[in-house]
Design an enzyme around this catalytic site. Sequence first.
Site, short mmCIF file in Angstrom:
data_model
loop_
_atom_site.label_atom_id
_atom_site.label_comp_id
_atom_site.label_asym_id
_atom_site.label_seq_id
_atom_site.Cartn_x
_atom_site.Cartn_y
_atom_site.Cartn_z
CB SER A 1 4.94 -2.07 11.93
OG SER A 1 4.54 -0.73 12.16
CD GLU B 1 -2.92 5.56 6.51
OE1 GLU B 1 -2.89 5.63 5.27
OE2 GLU B 1 -2.01 5.03 7.18
CG ASN C 1 -1.67 1.28 1.40
OD1 ASN C 1 -1.80 2.06 0.45
ND2 ASN C 1 -2.20 1.52 2.59
CG HIS D 1 -5.78 2.02 4.95
ND1 HIS D 1 -5.35 2.95 5.85
CD2 HIS D 1 -4.77 1.13 4.81
CE1 HIS D 1 -4.12 2.63 6.24
NE2 HIS D 1 -3.75 1.53 5.62
CD GLU E 1 -3.68 -2.51 7.21
OE1 GLU E 1 -2.56 -2.77 6.77
OE2 GLU E 1 -4.29 -1.46 6.96
CE LYS F 1 0.32 3.45 4.75
NZ LYS F 1 0.19 3.63 6.18
N GLY G 1 2.25 2.04 10.62
CA GLY G 1 3.22 3.13 10.47
C GLY G 1 3.94 3.51 11.75
#
Length: 247
Positions: free
Chosen positions: A212, A96, A9, A94, A166, A11, A172
């Site tokens: 991660s 985010e 991904n 996701h 996730e 991003k 991250g």
Amino acid sequence: MRKKIVAGNWKMNMTPSEAVALCETLKPLVAESEADVVLCVPAIDICPVVEAVRGTNIAVGAENLYYEDKGAYTGEISADMILDAGAKYVIIGHSERRDYFKETDAIINKKVLKALEKGLIPIVCCGETLEQREQGITIDWVRMQIKIAFQGVSAEQAKGMVIAYEPIWAIGTGVTATTEQAQEVCKAIRDVICEVYGTDTAEAIRIQYGGSVNAKNAAELFAQPDIDGGLVGGASLKADFGVIATA
Ligand code: PEP
């Protein structure tokens, strides 16, 4: 036996020219992978990345889509656009997007249904915050996310889908869930799919871990019985992705 799937991904990283250069780096590194290898890239990178990986074992995905077919939705991207550009997968929900762009479970469900209607393979993301984990509601939360995301999805459709577990606190941050934590939730996700659709679908659907993942921890995570690969953010932007895809 489920085939593993490792998806990057990117991003909001990589201009089109940077994207092509990164593909040239990654192509030989993932060539020996026995997993399905996918690069989910920014919308503007889809066409050049599709060209750059043509004839290789890398498939391309989008990072998002809109659930309407076409029309006055400035800035959005449709399933037909993604497919016509040559991508096969799309990340949906996701954390985010849920957090910064206020995507609700109901919106995510509409996106899943549109992706399936058009023939894209959704990678549906779910996961808890650190606060939710500390409150002991991780499994309840993730079960709810999955149940809503899959409303109206048939068993046959669900079989071909991908779920990415996730934990938000691991995305991250460099903090990875332990293999036990990751396996526990991935198994709980498979259990909820089994409750809704039955054993065949639960055995067929692929469940990734994301958060991660790196060159050092990938092999142990992917060896867990309910973890069928990974959704990889930061490490998909560098050569480490080759190690992860072959882990
Ligand atoms: C992600 O964004 O899906 C992700 C897992 O990121 P990272 O690997 O950087 O934690």
